[in-house]
Design a protein around this motif. Structure first.
Motif, mmCIF file in Angstrom:
data_model
loop_
_atom_site.group_PDB
_atom_site.id
_atom_site.type_symbol
_atom_site.label_atom_id
_atom_site.label_comp_id
_atom_site.label_asym_id
_atom_site.label_seq_id
_atom_site.Cartn_x
_atom_site.Cartn_y
_atom_site.Cartn_z
ATOM 1 N N UNK A 114 0.834 -1.197 0.000
ATOM 2 C CA UNK A 114 0.000 0.000 0.000
ATOM 3 C C UNK A 114 0.872 1.252 0.000
ATOM 4 N N UNK A 115 0.426 2.254 -0.738
ATOM 5 C CA UNK A 115 1.160 3.505 -0.816
ATOM 6 C C UNK A 115 2.110 3.603 -1.991
ATOM 7 N N UNK A 116 2.340 2.479 -2.657
ATOM 8 C CA UNK A 116 3.244 2.481 -3.805
ATOM 9 C C UNK A 116 2.455 2.638 -5.107
ATOM 10 N N UNK A 117 3.162 2.504 -6.228
ATOM 11 C CA UNK A 117 2.561 2.775 -7.531
ATOM 12 C C UNK A 117 2.745 1.603 -8.486
ATOM 13 N N UNK A 118 1.855 1.541 -9.444
ATOM 14 C CA UNK A 118 1.968 0.628 -10.570
ATOM 15 C C UNK A 118 1.504 1.349 -11.816
ATOM 16 N N UNK A 119 2.024 0.917 -12.954
ATOM 17 C CA UNK A 119 1.575 1.443 -14.226
ATOM 18 C C UNK A 119 1.130 0.279 -15.104
ATOM 19 N N UNK A 120 -0.133 0.282 -15.446
ATOM 20 C CA UNK A 120 -0.674 -0.743 -16.329
ATOM 21 C C UNK A 120 -0.603 -0.264 -17.775
ATOM 22 N N UNK A 121 -0.380 -1.205 -18.672
ATOM 23 C CA UNK A 121 -0.377 -0.912 -20.100
ATOM 24 C C UNK A 121 -1.406 -1.783 -20.801
ATOM 25 N N UNK A 122 -1.942 -1.265 -21.888
ATOM 26 C CA UNK A 122 -2.910 -1.990 -22.700
ATOM 27 C C UNK A 122 -2.509 -1.797 -24.156
ATOM 28 N N UNK A 123 -1.997 -2.850 -24.773
ATOM 29 C CA UNK A 123 -1.548 -2.779 -26.157
ATOM 30 C C UNK A 123 -2.640 -3.317 -27.067
ATOM 31 N N UNK A 124 -2.972 -2.541 -28.092
ATOM 32 C CA UNK A 124 -4.032 -2.904 -29.037
ATOM 33 C C UNK A 124 -3.447 -3.322 -30.372
ATOM 34 N N UNK A 125 -4.121 -4.271 -31.014
ATOM 35 C CA UNK A 125 -3.716 -4.690 -32.353
ATOM 36 C C UNK A 125 -4.959 -5.066 -33.140
ATOM 37 N N UNK A 126 -4.823 -5.078 -34.451
ATOM 38 C CA UNK A 126 -5.909 -5.536 -35.296
ATOM 39 C C UNK A 126 -6.659 -4.437 -36.020
ATOM 40 N N UNK A 127 -6.937 -3.353 -35.346
ATOM 41 C CA UNK A 127 -7.636 -2.234 -35.968
ATOM 42 C C UNK A 127 -7.068 -0.936 -35.425
ATOM 43 N N UNK A 128 -7.450 0.156 -36.046
ATOM 44 C CA UNK A 128 -6.899 1.452 -35.656
ATOM 45 C C UNK A 128 -7.334 1.824 -34.247
ATOM 46 N N UNK A 129 -6.406 1.707 -33.337
ATOM 47 C CA UNK A 129 -6.676 2.020 -31.931
ATOM 48 C C UNK A 129 -7.173 3.444 -31.762
ATOM 49 N N UNK A 130 -6.683 4.339 -32.585
ATOM 50 C CA UNK A 130 -7.021 5.756 -32.431
ATOM 51 C C UNK A 130 -8.485 6.046 -32.716
#
Length: 126
Positions: free
Chosen positions: A13-29
């Motif tokens: 508790x009190x610390x940090x994490x950074x999650x990532x989500x990588x997309x593929x297949x179609x235009x993420x934007x």
């Protein structure tokens, strides 16, 4: 669209994490993106959302001021920076994308999202 999360773990508790989500297949934007979480034995809940261009964000009250959602469309990747983690943040975190009728609207309902990742476990101990 295929989505893959990473970055979860077991932290104090009190610390940090950074999650990532990588997309593929179609235009993420083209898609709005959100993070949801599901604690064991509980319903899935909205955590944070971001519009297709990153112009607008929204957060649940429980994470506002501690979590930050962002995206890099050039890398087809979304992020969730989680600071000041609490034991009650423990859950499986999943990213999701949708194509809302209003591109500036951030939907908080799970049924609105078309594509989901498998999820990454975040465990926060005190």
């Amino acid at each position: 669209v295929q989505l893959e999360e990473s970055g979860g773990g077991r932290v104090q508790a009190g610390t940090s994490l950074r999650l990532s989500c990588v997309a593929s297949g179609r235009a993420f934007s083209n898609y709005g993106m959100a993070w949801f979480r599901q604690p064991a034995g509980s319903e899935r809940e909205f955590v944070a959302g971001i519009t297709w261009n990153g112009g607008s964000t929204d957060y649940s009250d429980s994470v506002k001021g501690r979590f930050t959602i962002s995206r890099d469309n050039a890398k087809n990747t979304g992020y969730l920076q989680m600071n000041s983690l609490k034991p009650e943040d423990t859950a499986v975190y999943r990213c999701a994308v949708d194509l809302p009728a209003d591109a500036d609207y951030i939907d908080k309902t799970t049924s609105s999202y078309d594509y989901w990742g498998q999820g990454t476990q975040v465990t926060v101990f005190s």
